[in-house]
Scaffold this motif. Sequence first.
Motif, PDB file in Angstrom:
ATOM      1  N   VAL A  93       0.836  -1.192   0.000  1.00 33.28           N
ATOM      2  CA  VAL A  93       0.000   0.000   0.000  1.00 33.28           C
ATOM      3  C   VAL A  93       0.872   1.244   0.000  1.00 33.28           C
ATOM      4  O   VAL A  93       1.794   1.361   0.804  1.00 33.28           O
ATOM      5  CB  VAL A  93      -0.915   0.061   1.243  1.00 33.28           C
ATOM      6  N   PHE A  95       0.390   5.124   0.603  1.00 35.96           N
ATOM      7  CA  PHE A  95      -0.607   6.078   1.095  1.00 35.96           C
ATOM      8  C   PHE A  95      -0.509   7.407   0.358  1.00 35.96           C
ATOM      9  O   PHE A  95       0.540   7.766  -0.182  1.00 35.96           O
ATOM     10  CB  PHE A  95      -0.409   6.299   2.596  1.00 35.96           C
ATOM     11  N   ALA A  99       3.088   8.492   4.365  1.00 33.13           N
ATOM     12  CA  ALA A  99       3.045   7.806   5.655  1.00 33.13           C
ATOM     13  C   ALA A  99       4.346   7.080   5.941  1.00 33.13           C
ATOM     14  O   ALA A  99       4.353   5.960   6.460  1.00 33.13           O
ATOM     15  CB  ALA A  99       1.848   6.843   5.742  1.00 33.13           C
ATOM     16  N   MET A 100       5.486   7.711   5.617  1.00 32.52           N
ATOM     17  CA  MET A 100       6.775   7.126   5.979  1.00 32.52           C
ATOM     18  C   MET A 100       6.955   7.240   7.493  1.00 32.52           C
ATOM     19  O   MET A 100       6.560   8.244   8.095  1.00 32.52           O
ATOM     20  CB  MET A 100       7.908   7.894   5.289  1.00 32.52           C
ATOM     21  N   LEU A 101       7.560   6.222   8.103  1.00 32.59           N
ATOM     22  CA  LEU A 101       7.775   6.272   9.551  1.00 32.59           C
ATOM     23  C   LEU A 101       8.863   7.304   9.838  1.00 32.59           C
ATOM     24  O   LEU A 101      10.015   7.139   9.437  1.00 32.59           O
ATOM     25  CB  LEU A 101       8.192   4.902  10.075  1.00 32.59           C
ATOM     26  N   GLY A 102       8.476   8.350  10.549  1.00 35.58           N
ATOM     27  CA  GLY A 102       9.368   9.487  10.724  1.00 35.58           C
ATOM     28  C   GLY A 102      10.594   9.198  11.569  1.00 35.58           C
ATOM     29  O   GLY A 102      11.594   9.912  11.484  1.00 35.58           O
ATOM     30  N   SER A 103      10.550   8.126  12.379  1.00 38.14           N
ATOM     31  CA  SER A 103      11.679   7.883  13.269  1.00 38.14           C
ATOM     32  C   SER A 103      12.713   6.942  12.645  1.00 38.14           C
ATOM     33  O   SER A 103      13.746   6.681  13.243  1.00 38.14           O
ATOM     34  CB  SER A 103      11.183   7.306  14.590  1.00 38.14           C
ATOM     35  N   LEU A 104      12.413   6.424  11.439  1.00 38.78           N
ATOM     36  CA  LEU A 104      13.371   5.538  10.771  1.00 38.78           C
ATOM     37  C   LEU A 104      13.898   6.222   9.510  1.00 38.78           C
ATOM     38  O   LEU A 104      13.235   7.093   8.948  1.00 38.78           O
ATOM     39  CB  LEU A 104      12.693   4.220  10.373  1.00 38.78           C
ATOM     40  N   ASN A 109      12.822   2.294   6.427  1.00 35.57           N
ATOM     41  CA  ASN A 109      11.413   2.231   6.047  1.00 35.57           C
ATOM     42  C   ASN A 109      11.190   1.227   4.930  1.00 35.57           C
ATOM     43  O   ASN A 109      10.312   0.370   5.023  1.00 35.57           O
ATOM     44  CB  ASN A 109      10.953   3.615   5.557  1.00 35.57           C
ATOM     45  N   LEU A 112      11.812  -2.353   6.028  1.00 30.02           N
ATOM     46  CA  LEU A 112      11.173  -2.810   7.266  1.00 30.02           C
ATOM     47  C   LEU A 112      10.436  -4.141   7.109  1.00 30.02           C
ATOM     48  O   LEU A 112      10.631  -5.069   7.896  1.00 30.02           O
ATOM     49  CB  LEU A 112      10.214  -1.727   7.779  1.00 30.02           C
ATOM     50  N   ALA A 113       9.605  -4.229   6.069  1.00 34.88           N
ATOM     51  CA  ALA A 113       8.812  -5.446   5.911  1.00 34.88           C
ATOM     52  C   ALA A 113       9.717  -6.656   5.677  1.00 34.88           C
ATOM     53  O   ALA A 113       9.489  -7.734   6.235  1.00 34.88           O
ATOM     54  CB  ALA A 113       7.829  -5.286   4.759  1.00 34.88           C
ATOM     55  N   GLN A 115      12.809  -7.007   6.700  1.00 35.27           N
ATOM     56  CA  GLN A 115      13.499  -7.286   7.948  1.00 35.27           C
ATOM     57  C   GLN A 115      12.586  -8.003   8.945  1.00 35.27           C
ATOM     58  O   GLN A 115      12.997  -8.938   9.624  1.00 35.27           O
ATOM     59  CB  GLN A 115      13.972  -5.950   8.538  1.00 35.27           C
ATOM     60  N   MET A 116      11.317  -7.570   8.987  1.00 34.59           N
ATOM     61  CA  MET A 116      10.422  -8.091  10.008  1.00 34.59           C
ATOM     62  C   MET A 116       9.765  -9.405   9.608  1.00 34.59           C
ATOM     63  O   MET A 116       9.423 -10.206  10.457  1.00 34.59           O
ATOM     64  CB  MET A 116       9.320  -7.069  10.319  1.00 34.59           C
ATOM     65  N   HIS A 117       9.546  -9.605   8.316  1.00 34.55           N
ATOM     66  CA  HIS A 117       8.736 -10.754   7.920  1.00 34.55           C
ATOM     67  C   HIS A 117       9.501 -11.847   7.192  1.00 34.55           C
ATOM     68  O   HIS A 117       8.931 -12.863   6.858  1.00 34.55           O
ATOM     69  CB  HIS A 117       7.566 -10.303   7.044  1.00 34.55           C
ATOM     70  N   ARG A 161       8.690   1.272  -0.606  1.00 36.66           N
ATOM     71  CA  ARG A 161       8.365   0.496   0.582  1.00 36.66           C
ATOM     72  C   ARG A 161       7.190  -0.438   0.313  1.00 36.66           C
ATOM     73  O   ARG A 161       7.189  -1.593   0.748  1.00 36.66           O
ATOM     74  CB  ARG A 161       8.032   1.438   1.745  1.00 36.66           C
TER      75      ARG A 161
END
Lengths: 251, 367
Positions: A93, A95, A99-104, A109, A112-113, A115-117, A161
């Motif tokens: 998706v 946006f 809607a980028m994560l501002g702290s990364l 960013n 992320l997916a 790395q996490m999945h 992303r």
Amino acid sequence: MTSPAMAGKVVAVRDLQVAYAEDAPPVLDGVTLAVDRGDVTCIVGGSGCGKSTLLKAIIGLVPPRAGLVQLLGESLYELAEDNRDSLLQRVGVMFQYGAMLGSLTVGENVGLALQMHTSAEPGLVQDVVDAWLERVGLAGSANRMPSELSGGMRKRAALARAMALEPEILFCDEPGAGLDPITAAGIDRLLLTLNERQATTLIVVTHELLSIERLDGRLVMLDGGRVIYDGTAQEARVAARSDLELFFHPR
Amino acid sequence: MELTPVDATGRLRVSGVCTVATAPASTVRARRLLRDSGHTQIVVDLSGLTQLDTVGAVWLRRLPTLAPPRIRDVSLVDLPASLSAFASTVQGATAAPPRVAADPDPGFLDRIGERAYADVSAIMSFLYLASDLTWASVVALVRRRGIRPGAFIEQATLVGADGVAIVAVIMFLIGGVSTLQAAAQLRQFGANVLVADLLAIGITRELGPLMAAIMVAGRSGSSFAAEISTMKFTEELDALRTMALNPLHFVAVPKMWAMLLTVPMLTVMANFIGLAGGTATGVLSLDISPATFINRVQNALLLKDVITGLVKSFSFAWIITIVSVHRGLQFRGGAAGVGRATTAAVVSAIFSIIVLDLVWGLLFYLR
Ligand SMILES: Nc1ncnc2c1ncn2[C@@H]1O[C@H](COP(=O)(O)OP(=O)(O)OP(=O)(O)O)[C@@H](O)[C@H]1O
Ligand SMILES: [Mg+2]
């Protein structure tokens, strides 16, 4: 539960009604839409008519007040969290405002997916991130923070992303808005490449006539909370209907 | 802009420049001219207008509302052709649709009911969040899925390490002030030397844990609420959802871990520094020898007090996190909403700390 007409569709929405508050009038009221795998669908309509809301309802962010929503054959809103998560991993998706994560960082960013999945090691994630950033024209921006990018760059990073997990369906909310014509055309070409190479289903909200022409797919027009046109872009262009006429040839 | 008084035939002439620069200041004169005319019908003659802008056009449209009730009809005529672009604005064709009728003023009982309903649902959502976040923080210890590696260290640095200096300075001063206040009272009984006992007890039981927690609530509670409400505003929480990540776990669990680990550590440090501040003040300003003072402090220090202080600080860390995450998630509406969420987080967190402190006080020391 699934009617024959809905079977085999990657997105199936029937008589969807969505409202943001209990006592508010519905934003969407009776939307029906089914999308086949591998198709390119452009969603158009006036500002504020509920295009972003429709995307959000399909990807599970805005529970419908009534109606049926199925994503990849599953009723997203009825799934347990684990099943929903594995379903969402097959969907990308982008946006409307990035809607980028501002702290990364931008690179974190995009990666992320992965790395996490997945069990991808950091070096692989890094390289995939670089490859995606290069494809959206942001090579070398991996270590910058999203707040240091321009609006258009942020949206391109968001596109990278959204694509990082090679989704089966890609939802893009106005990918070309805020981009110069050359970059916008590049993004459209990139989307089409994905569609051709990986049969990624594309569902794109857009206002750009040029973009609709380039993507050259099915056109769904929303107005007053319902679908008022559903067909090919070429037919829409020549259809003798005043509402379509105004969209394609505004005076 | 020229306004000529209403003539015998009921004509009011408006001429010249009618723009944002001239129109607003003419309202009073227009109202007076309309009131002073004896007519029941007024025709406003616009033929002499030379310049118009949107404010001017809307001003003209509103002329009828300036007329006293006696005047039944005010019509605008003869807008010059050169200003025809404003015709629809002058005629009110773009008037806003009537507002949706608001609810009739709710009665007293209705309002109480609504308020109570809102409060009860806020409490329910708080309790739900408290249990969800607590459970997730425990489960995530063994099953790390959905927590970004490195997030915990980042948060622990922000909450703990970066807070060390300010907590240390404040506790040193608090220790000093407490000693002076205690001495002022105890001196009257010639019991100066008991100052050390009072200091040891006061700091370890109350002031250390409490001040550390209040500082953390102000520093980190506010930033948690600001971060989470901003993430809601910019749809970052939605984006996490679609990336198959639970936003609450991804964002809040590392914060919870960081708080539960570092607030007790800050408290231990606060105790030491507070005692040091008190001892320094005591030795310098009261005539007690350093050896005696330190000796008495050591005798008065009870393991129980230190441990209950740590238990308290652990619970403070928990409540600060939950309250500020909850306030962040309750966010509504724009940048001002972020500000409100932040303020509300600090106020509610400090309030909860004090209430919890009282509860622990009753549990530990009520005999
Ligand atoms: N979070 C929200 N809360 C309340 N109302 C909302 C919210 N988001 C959107 N709306 C309302 O829903 C309607 C549709 O909004 P939506 O964002 O879907 O429009 P859109 O078609 O994407 O418009 P645009 O082309 O300008 O992006 C609007 O009238 C808007 O006021
Ligand atoms: Mg939109």
